[in-house]
Write an enzyme that holds these catalytic residues in place. Structure first.
Site, PDB file in Angstrom:
ATOM      1  N   CYS A  33       0.814  -1.227   0.000  1.00 54.84           N
ATOM      2  CA  CYS A  33       0.000   0.000   0.000  1.00 54.84           C
ATOM      3  C   CYS A  33       0.844   1.273   0.000  1.00 54.84           C
ATOM      4  CB  CYS A  33      -0.956  -0.008   1.178  1.00 54.84           C
ATOM      5  SG  CYS A  33      -2.041  -1.442   1.153  1.00 54.84           S
TER       6      CYS A  33
ATOM      7  N   HIS B   4      -3.391   7.037   2.490  1.00 49.27           N
ATOM      8  CA  HIS B   4      -3.777   5.733   1.940  1.00 49.27           C
ATOM      9  C   HIS B   4      -5.142   5.370   2.530  1.00 49.27           C
ATOM     10  CE1 HIS B   4      -4.016   1.588   1.027  1.00 49.27           C
ATOM     11  NE2 HIS B   4      -3.747   1.187   2.249  1.00 49.27           N
TER      12      HIS B   4
ATOM     13  N   ASN C 211     -10.090  -0.368   0.175  1.00 46.10           N
ATOM     14  CA  ASN C 211      -8.630  -0.282   0.104  1.00 46.10           C
ATOM     15  C   ASN C 211      -8.147  -0.954  -1.188  1.00 46.10           C
ATOM     16  OD1 ASN C 211      -5.882  -0.692   0.390  1.00 46.10           O
ATOM     17  ND2 ASN C 211      -5.990  -1.280   2.540  1.00 46.10           N
TER      18      ASN C 211
HETATM   19  O1  UT7 Z   1      -3.340  -1.170   3.810  1.00 43.78           O
HETATM   20  C1  UT7 Z   1      -3.351  -1.626   5.125  1.00 43.78           C
HETATM   21  C2  UT7 Z   1      -4.366  -2.724   5.170  1.00 43.78           C
HETATM   22  N1  UT7 Z   1      -4.838  -3.077   6.467  1.00 43.78           N
HETATM   23  C3  UT7 Z   1      -5.516  -2.257   7.289  1.00 43.78           C
HETATM   24  O2  UT7 Z   1      -5.666  -1.094   7.065  1.00 43.78           O
HETATM   25  C4  UT7 Z   1      -6.100  -2.894   8.534  1.00 43.78           C
HETATM   26  C5  UT7 Z   1      -6.205  -1.952   9.702  1.00 43.78           C
HETATM   27  N2  UT7 Z   1      -7.105  -2.502  10.666  1.00 43.78           N
HETATM   28  C6  UT7 Z   1      -8.448  -2.320  10.609  1.00 43.78           C
HETATM   29  O3  UT7 Z   1      -8.927  -1.625   9.720  1.00 43.78           O
HETATM   30  C7  UT7 Z   1      -9.304  -2.926  11.678  1.00 43.78           C
HETATM   31  O4  UT7 Z   1      -8.483  -3.569  12.643  1.00 43.78           O
HETATM   32  C8  UT7 Z   1     -10.353  -3.948  11.135  1.00 43.78           C
HETATM   33  C9  UT7 Z   1     -11.413  -3.229  10.349  1.00 43.78           C
HETATM   34  C10 UT7 Z   1      -9.675  -5.008  10.272  1.00 43.78           C
HETATM   35  C11 UT7 Z   1     -11.032  -4.660  12.316  1.00 43.78           C
HETATM   36  O5  UT7 Z   1     -11.648  -3.682  13.160  1.00 43.78           O
HETATM   37  P1  UT7 Z   1     -11.392  -3.694  14.721  1.00 43.78           P
HETATM   38  O6  UT7 Z   1     -12.205  -2.624  15.308  1.00 43.78           O
HETATM   39  O7  UT7 Z   1      -9.918  -3.679  14.970  1.00 43.78           O
HETATM   40  O8  UT7 Z   1     -12.006  -5.072  15.117  1.00 43.78           O
HETATM   41  P2  UT7 Z   1     -11.320  -6.269  15.926  1.00 43.78           P
HETATM   42  O9  UT7 Z   1     -10.382  -7.020  15.055  1.00 43.78           O
HETATM   43  O10 UT7 Z   1     -10.836  -5.763  17.251  1.00 43.78           O
HETATM   44  O11 UT7 Z   1     -12.576  -7.181  16.219  1.00 43.78           O
HETATM   45  C12 UT7 Z   1     -13.650  -6.764  17.100  1.00 43.78           C
HETATM   46  C13 UT7 Z   1     -14.752  -7.787  17.003  1.00 43.78           C
HETATM   47  C14 UT7 Z   1     -14.267  -9.213  17.145  1.00 43.78           C
HETATM   48  O12 UT7 Z   1     -15.281  -9.945  17.839  1.00 43.78           O
HETATM   49  P3  UT7 Z   1     -15.154 -10.258  19.412  1.00 43.78           P
HETATM   50  O13 UT7 Z   1     -13.877 -11.012  19.554  1.00 43.78           O
HETATM   51  O14 UT7 Z   1     -15.107  -8.899  20.071  1.00 43.78           O
HETATM   52  O15 UT7 Z   1     -16.385 -11.037  19.679  1.00 43.78           O
HETATM   53  C15 UT7 Z   1     -14.189  -9.721  15.731  1.00 43.78           C
HETATM   54  O16 UT7 Z   1     -14.349 -11.117  15.632  1.00 43.78           O
HETATM   55  O17 UT7 Z   1     -15.360  -7.707  15.719  1.00 43.78           O
HETATM   56  C16 UT7 Z   1     -15.361  -9.007  15.114  1.00 43.78           C
HETATM   57  N3  UT7 Z   1     -15.231  -8.815  13.670  1.00 43.78           N
HETATM   58  C17 UT7 Z   1     -16.304  -8.630  12.873  1.00 43.78           C
HETATM   59  N4  UT7 Z   1     -17.619  -8.593  13.145  1.00 43.78           N
HETATM   60  C18 UT7 Z   1     -18.451  -8.375  12.107  1.00 43.78           C
HETATM   61  C19 UT7 Z   1     -14.101  -8.752  12.922  1.00 43.78           C
HETATM   62  N5  UT7 Z   1     -14.428  -8.545  11.619  1.00 43.78           N
HETATM   63  C20 UT7 Z   1     -15.781  -8.472  11.576  1.00 43.78           C
HETATM   64  C21 UT7 Z   1     -16.696  -8.257  10.552  1.00 43.78           C
HETATM   65  N6  UT7 Z   1     -18.017  -8.209  10.858  1.00 43.78           N
HETATM   66  N7  UT7 Z   1     -16.317  -8.081   9.259  1.00 43.78           N
END
Ligand code: UT7
Length: 335
Positions: free
Chosen positions: A119, A261, A291
Site C-alpha cells: 500500500c 492511503h 482499500n
Molecule cells: O493497507 C493496510 C491494510 N490493512 C488495514 O488497514 C487494517 C487496519 N485494521 C483495521 O482496519 C481494523 O483492525 C479492522 C477493520 C480489520 C477490524 O476492526 P477492529 O475494530 O480492529 O475489530 P477487531 O479485530 O478488534 O474485532 C472486534 C470484534 C471481534 O469480535 P469479538 O472477539 O469482540 O467477539 C471480531 O471477531 O469484531 C469481530 N469482527 C467482525 N464482526 C463483524 C471482525 N471482523 C468483523 C466483521 N463483521 N467483518
C-alpha cells in the site's frame, strides 16, 4: 569534456488518471458470504462498497487505462514518455507488468518496470520516478498504482475480506529546470513487523526428477493482523508526517489537502486529529472503493482534481502505509 552529462532537476505534476472496474460489491452482498453486516463494516471502516475486476481484467489492463487518461490530461504523446513505473503487489506477470503497459501505450522510448511496496507502493514509485527525473536524464514519467487484491483475498475471512477492492490510478510527472513541486519526502520500512500483513508464496513442493525437489510458485491468501496494522498506522503516520513538515518548514495549517492511503476511515480520522488537520482537508473516497492498495492515493487525487476541489498550486500532503511494513509521506504542490 568528461564528466556528468546531466544536472539536477525539479519535478512538476502534469496529469492524473484512474480506472475502476464496473462490478460493485456492496456490504450487503459481502454479508451473504461471511458473518458481518453493513452496519458493522460502515462503523468500523467507513467502507460501503468496493469494485471487483472482471476475470478478463488484470493489473496491466487497469493500469493502462489509468495511464491513458493521465497522458490525455498532460497532453503527452506516447513517444515522449521515457519512464513508466508500475506500483503493484498483484502483477499480471511476475516478470513485470509495466512492459505490457508500455507496449499497449506504444511508449516505445520508455523504460518500464514494476515496483512492489504494497500500500506504500505508489508513494515509493513516485519518489523513485522523481529521482530519475531529477537526474536530468529522464524527462517524462508515468507513475501508476494498480492492484487486484480480489484475487488474493480470503473470501471466508471476515476480518480482512471486507476491506479490499480493485482499481488503478496514474500520475504524469515531468522534469523541470526552473521549478520543483515536490517539496520533500520520507520513506520507511520495518521488515521486523512484516508478519502483521502478508501474501506469502506457499510452501508447496513438487518433484522434478529423482530426489530433486522444487518449491511450487503459488501464493496464499492475504493474512492480516488488523489490530496491529491499525496501531502501526495510527502511531507511525503522524510521526513521519510531522518529521516531513519540520524538514520542509511547513506547518499543518499550510496544507490544503491531506491524502492518506485509504485503509480505514477511523485511521484517517485519528491521523488527522493527531496532526490537528481540519477534517474538511482530509480527502477520501474509501466509502466507494475500499482499500485498493497501491491505487488508493492516485484514485483520490484523480477524483478531486477532476471535480476541481484540488486546484493548481494547492499544497498536498500525502502518506501511504501498509505491508512490509512500509510507510512514507510526501509534500507536493499540484501543478
Ligand atoms: O493497507 C493496510 C491494510 N490493512 C488495514 O488497514 C487494517 C487496519 N485494521 C483495521 O482496519 C481494523 O483492525 C479492522 C477493520 C480489520 C477490524 O476492526 P477492529 O475494530 O480492529 O475489530 P477487531 O479485530 O478488534 O474485532 C472486534 C470484534 C471481534 O469480535 P469479538 O472477539 O469482540 O467477539 C471480531 O471477531 O469484531 C469481530 N469482527 C467482525 N464482526 C463483524 C471482525 N471482523 C468483523 C466483521 N463483521 N467483518
Amino acid at each position: 569534456m568528461k564528466g556528468p552529462n546531466f544536472v539536477n532537476n525539479g519535478i512538476t505534476f502534469k496529469g492524473c488518471g484512474s480506472y475502476l472496474p464496473t462490478q460493485v460489491l456492496s456490504n450487503e452482498k459481502i454479508s451473504q458470504i461471511v458473518d458481518t453486516s453493513d452496519e458493522w463494516i460502515k462503523t468500523r471502516t467507513g467502507i460501503e462498497s468496493r469494485r471487483i475486476a472482471e476475470v478478463d481484467e488484470n493489473v496491466s489492463e487497469m493500469g493502462f487505462k489509468a495511464a491513458v487518461s493521465a497522458m490525455a490530461m498532460a497532453d503527452w504523446n506516447s513517444e515522449s514518455v521515457d519512464l513508466i513505473i508500475l506500483a503493484t503487489s498483484t502483477p499480471s506477470d511476475l516478470f513485470g507488468s509495466a512492459p505490457m503497459i508500455q507496449s499497449k501505450l506504444r511508449a516505445k522510448n520508455a523504460l518500464a518496470f514494476d515496483l512492489t511496496a504494497a500500500c506504500s507502493g505508489f508513494l515509493f514509485a513516485l519518489i523513485t520516478a522523481s529521482q530519475y527525473l531529477s537526474s536530468g536524464k529522464y524527462k517524462r514519467a508515468l507513475v501508476i498504482g494498480s492492484d487486484q487484491l480480489s484475487s488474493y483475498v480470503d473470501w471466508k475471512d471476515r476480518g480482512s475480506c471486507i476491506l479490499f477492492g480493485d482499481g488503478a490510478g496514474a500520475l504524469a510527472i515531468e522534469a523541470s529546470n526552473d521549478q520543483n513541486n515536490l517539496f520533500g519526502f520520507n520513506l520507511r520500512t520495518d521488515g521486523a513487523r512484516g508478519s502483521f500483513l502478508n501474501l506469502y508464496n506457499k510452501k508447496l513442493d513438487g518433484n522434478i526428477v529423482d530426489q530433486i525437489k522444487f518449491r511450487k510458485g503459488e501464493f496464499s491468501n492475504i493474512s492480516m493482523n488488523g489490530q496491529e496494522v491499525y496501531k502501526f498506522a495510527v502511531r507511525e503516520v503522524p510521526i513521519i508526517i510531522s518529521e516531513l513538515l519540520k524538514e520542509t518548514n511547513f506547518d499543518s495549517e499550510d496544507i490544503d489537502w491531506l491524502i492518506l492511503h485509504q485503509a480505514n476511515q477511523r485511521i484517517l480520522d485519528a491521523v488527522g486529529d493527531r496532526l490537528k488537520i481540519n477534517k474538511r482537508k482530509i480527502l477520501t473516497n474509501l466509502n466507494k472503493y475500499g482499500n485498493t492498495s497501491a491505487a488508493t492515493i492516485p484514485l483520490v487525487l484523480d477524483e478531486f482534481i477532476r471535480n476541481h476541489k484540488i486546484k493548481k498550486n494547492d499544497i498536498i500532503l500525502t502518506s501511504g502505509f501498509g505491508a512490509g511494513l512500509s510507510w512514507g509521506a510526501a509534500l507536493l504542490k499540484w501543478g
